[in-house]
Design a protein around this motif. Structure first.
Motif, PDB file in Angstrom:
ATOM      1  N   ALA A  28       0.896  -1.157   0.000  1.00 10.65           N
ATOM      2  CA  ALA A  28       0.000   0.000   0.000  1.00 10.65           C
ATOM      3  C   ALA A  28       0.936   1.209   0.000  1.00 10.65           C
ATOM      4  O   ALA A  28       1.789   1.328   0.877  1.00 10.65           O
ATOM      5  N   VAL A  29       0.790   2.086  -0.994  1.00  8.04           N
ATOM      6  CA  VAL A  29       1.784   3.123  -1.233  1.00  8.04           C
ATOM      7  C   VAL A  29       1.171   4.510  -1.152  1.00  8.04           C
ATOM      8  O   VAL A  29       0.045   4.730  -1.596  1.00  8.04           O
ATOM      9  N   SER A  30       1.936   5.435  -0.574  1.00  7.52           N
ATOM     10  CA  SER A  30       1.607   6.857  -0.590  1.00  7.52           C
ATOM     11  C   SER A  30       2.893   7.605  -0.936  1.00  7.52           C
ATOM     12  O   SER A  30       3.959   6.999  -0.971  1.00  7.52           O
ATOM     13  N   PRO A  31       2.829   8.916  -1.158  1.00  4.40           N
ATOM     14  CA  PRO A  31       4.059   9.655  -1.461  1.00  4.40           C
ATOM     15  C   PRO A  31       5.076   9.658  -0.316  1.00  4.40           C
ATOM     16  O   PRO A  31       6.266   9.819  -0.555  1.00  4.40           O
ATOM     17  N   SER A  32       4.637   9.465   0.922  1.00  2.00           N
ATOM     18  CA  SER A  32       5.539   9.552   2.072  1.00  2.00           C
ATOM     19  C   SER A  32       5.904   8.205   2.684  1.00  2.00           C
ATOM     20  O   SER A  32       6.947   8.083   3.325  1.00  2.00           O
ATOM     21  N   PHE A  33       5.044   7.211   2.523  1.00  2.00           N
ATOM     22  CA  PHE A  33       5.267   5.906   3.150  1.00  2.00           C
ATOM     23  C   PHE A  33       4.890   4.783   2.191  1.00  2.00           C
ATOM     24  O   PHE A  33       3.992   4.929   1.368  1.00  2.00           O
ATOM     25  N   THR A  34       5.571   3.660   2.346  1.00  2.00           N
ATOM     26  CA  THR A  34       5.166   2.412   1.717  1.00  2.00           C
ATOM     27  C   THR A  34       4.896   1.437   2.850  1.00  2.00           C
ATOM     28  O   THR A  34       5.711   1.305   3.765  1.00  2.00           O
ATOM     29  N   VAL A  35       3.751   0.772   2.793  1.00  2.00           N
ATOM     30  CA  VAL A  35       3.400  -0.213   3.811  1.00  2.00           C
ATOM     31  C   VAL A  35       3.311  -1.568   3.117  1.00  2.00           C
ATOM     32  O   VAL A  35       2.601  -1.719   2.129  1.00  2.00           O
ATOM     33  N   LEU A  36       4.073  -2.530   3.625  1.00  2.00           N
ATOM     34  CA  LEU A  36       4.079  -3.880   3.085  1.00  2.00           C
ATOM     35  C   LEU A  36       3.465  -4.825   4.107  1.00  2.00           C
ATOM     36  O   LEU A  36       3.703  -4.672   5.302  1.00  2.00           O
ATOM     37  N   ALA A  37       2.700  -5.802   3.633  1.00  2.00           N
ATOM     38  CA  ALA A  37       2.068  -6.756   4.549  1.00  2.00           C
ATOM     39  C   ALA A  37       2.112  -8.155   3.958  1.00  2.00           C
ATOM     40  O   ALA A  37       2.106  -8.338   2.743  1.00  2.00           O
ATOM     41  N   ARG A  38       2.140  -9.128   4.859  1.00  2.00           N
ATOM     42  CA  ARG A  38       2.088 -10.535   4.469  1.00  2.00           C
ATOM     43  C   ARG A  38       1.407 -11.314   5.583  1.00  2.00           C
ATOM     44  O   ARG A  38       1.677 -11.056   6.761  1.00  2.00           O
ATOM     45  N   PRO A  39       0.523 -12.243   5.248  1.00  2.00           N
ATOM     46  CA  PRO A  39      -0.137 -13.045   6.290  1.00  2.00           C
ATOM     47  C   PRO A  39       0.892 -13.712   7.197  1.00  2.00           C
ATOM     48  O   PRO A  39       1.924 -14.193   6.746  1.00  2.00           O
ATOM     49  N   SER A  40       0.586 -13.714   8.501  1.00  2.00           N
ATOM     50  CA  SER A  40       1.594 -14.132   9.466  1.00  2.00           C
ATOM     51  C   SER A  40       1.295 -15.449  10.165  1.00  2.00           C
ATOM     52  O   SER A  40       2.201 -16.100  10.654  1.00  2.00           O
ATOM     53  N   GLY A  41       0.043 -15.816  10.287  1.00  2.00           N
ATOM     54  CA  GLY A  41      -0.288 -16.999  11.067  1.00  2.00           C
ATOM     55  C   GLY A  41      -0.340 -16.713  12.558  1.00  2.00           C
ATOM     56  O   GLY A  41      -0.558 -17.608  13.357  1.00  2.00           O
ATOM     57  N   GLN A  42      -0.131 -15.478  12.957  1.00  2.00           N
ATOM     58  CA  GLN A  42      -0.225 -15.066  14.355  1.00  2.00           C
ATOM     59  C   GLN A  42      -1.679 -14.694  14.663  1.00  2.00           C
ATOM     60  O   GLN A  42      -2.500 -14.559  13.773  1.00  2.00           O
ATOM     61  N   SER A  43      -1.967 -14.489  15.931  1.00  2.00           N
ATOM     62  CA  SER A  43      -3.330 -14.128  16.320  1.00  2.00           C
ATOM     63  C   SER A  43      -3.566 -12.622  16.292  1.00  2.00           C
ATOM     64  O   SER A  43      -4.702 -12.180  16.449  1.00  2.00           O
ATOM     65  N   THR A  44      -2.512 -11.838  16.089  1.00  2.00           N
ATOM     66  CA  THR A  44      -2.631 -10.385  16.023  1.00  2.00           C
ATOM     67  C   THR A  44      -1.728  -9.858  14.913  1.00  2.00           C
ATOM     68  O   THR A  44      -0.769 -10.526  14.512  1.00  2.00           O
ATOM     69  N   PRO A  45      -2.010  -8.657  14.399  1.00  2.00           N
ATOM     70  CA  PRO A  45      -1.076  -8.061  13.442  1.00  2.00           C
ATOM     71  C   PRO A  45       0.205  -7.641  14.156  1.00  2.00           C
ATOM     72  O   PRO A  45       0.189  -7.339  15.352  1.00  2.00           O
ATOM     73  N   ARG A  46       1.326  -7.658  13.418  1.00  2.00           N
ATOM     74  CA  ARG A  46       2.607  -7.236  13.991  1.00  2.00           C
ATOM     75  C   ARG A  46       3.200  -6.146  13.117  1.00  2.00           C
ATOM     76  O   ARG A  46       2.973  -6.120  11.906  1.00  2.00           O
ATOM     77  N   LEU A  47       3.982  -5.254  13.723  1.00  2.00           N
ATOM     78  CA  LEU A  47       4.507  -4.079  13.032  1.00  2.00           C
ATOM     79  C   LEU A  47       6.025  -4.014  13.087  1.00  2.00           C
ATOM     80  O   LEU A  47       6.628  -4.276  14.126  1.00  2.00           O
ATOM     81  N   GLY A  48       6.615  -3.635  11.957  1.00  2.00           N
ATOM     82  CA  GLY A  48       8.033  -3.308  11.872  1.00  2.00           C
ATOM     83  C   GLY A  48       8.159  -1.968  11.167  1.00  2.00           C
ATOM     84  O   GLY A  48       7.360  -1.656  10.279  1.00  2.00           O
ATOM     85  N   ILE A  49       9.133  -1.169  11.556  1.00  2.00           N
ATOM     86  CA  ILE A  49       9.300   0.162  10.984  1.00  2.00           C
ATOM     87  C   ILE A  49      10.732   0.300  10.479  1.00  2.00           C
ATOM     88  O   ILE A  49      11.680  -0.014  11.199  1.00  2.00           O
ATOM     89  N   THR A  50      10.885   0.785   9.236  1.00  2.00           N
ATOM     90  CA  THR A  50      12.216   1.091   8.713  1.00  2.00           C
ATOM     91  C   THR A  50      12.208   2.525   8.203  1.00  2.00           C
ATOM     92  O   THR A  50      11.437   2.870   7.317  1.00  2.00           O
ATOM     93  N   LEU A  51      13.059   3.334   8.799  1.00  2.00           N
ATOM     94  CA  LEU A  51      13.229   4.723   8.377  1.00  2.00           C
ATOM     95  C   LEU A  51      14.719   4.927   8.134  1.00  2.00           C
ATOM     96  O   LEU A  51      15.499   5.031   9.075  1.00  2.00           O
TER      97      LEU A  51
END
Length: 119
Positions: A28-51
């Motif tokens: 999912a892309v915007s001019p300021s950020f790109t967000v990448l996602a992949r199904p995890s098999g976990q019970s909750t979403p998880r977040l990683g940040i790279t700047l």
């Protein structure tokens, strides 16, 4: 207050977690950020940040953006599917106000949820 925490279980911690998402991601892309996602098999979403220092030069700007991304994720995590998410900052993200960052991320979370449910 407890439901909006950002515990260890909600974070991507190791390089292998990041590599797993980078290998086959839904973007999912915007001019300021790109967000990448992949199904995890976990019970909750998880977040990683790279700047990258190359894109956002000043440490205080990188720290501010990381705080805002985590805050936005904490508030929207209940609306997201169970995926691993990486937020990548682009050049110019440091010029956004806090409100602009939140509105951009809100749009990206919605776009990401829609794309992940479709696939």
């Amino acid at each position: 207050m407890g439901e909006n925490q950002f515990s260890r279980e909600l974070r991507l911690l190791t390089p292998s977690h990041f590599t797993h998402v980078f290998n086959d991601a839904t973007p999912a892309v915007s001019p300021s950020f790109t967000v990448l996602a992949r199904p995890s098999g976990q019970s909750t979403p998880r977040l990683g940040i790279t700047l990258a220092k190359k894109r956002i030069r000043k440490a205080h700007d990188r720290n501010r953006l990381k705080r805002l991304v985590r805050e936005s994720f904490r508030h929207k995590q209940h609306n997201l599917p169970n995926v691993d998410i990486i937020v990548i900052g682009k050049s110019g993200a440091d010029t956004l106000t806090n409100q602009e960052v939140f509105s951009t991320l809100d749009k990206l979370w919605k776009k990401l949820a829609k794309r992940c449910k479709a696939s």
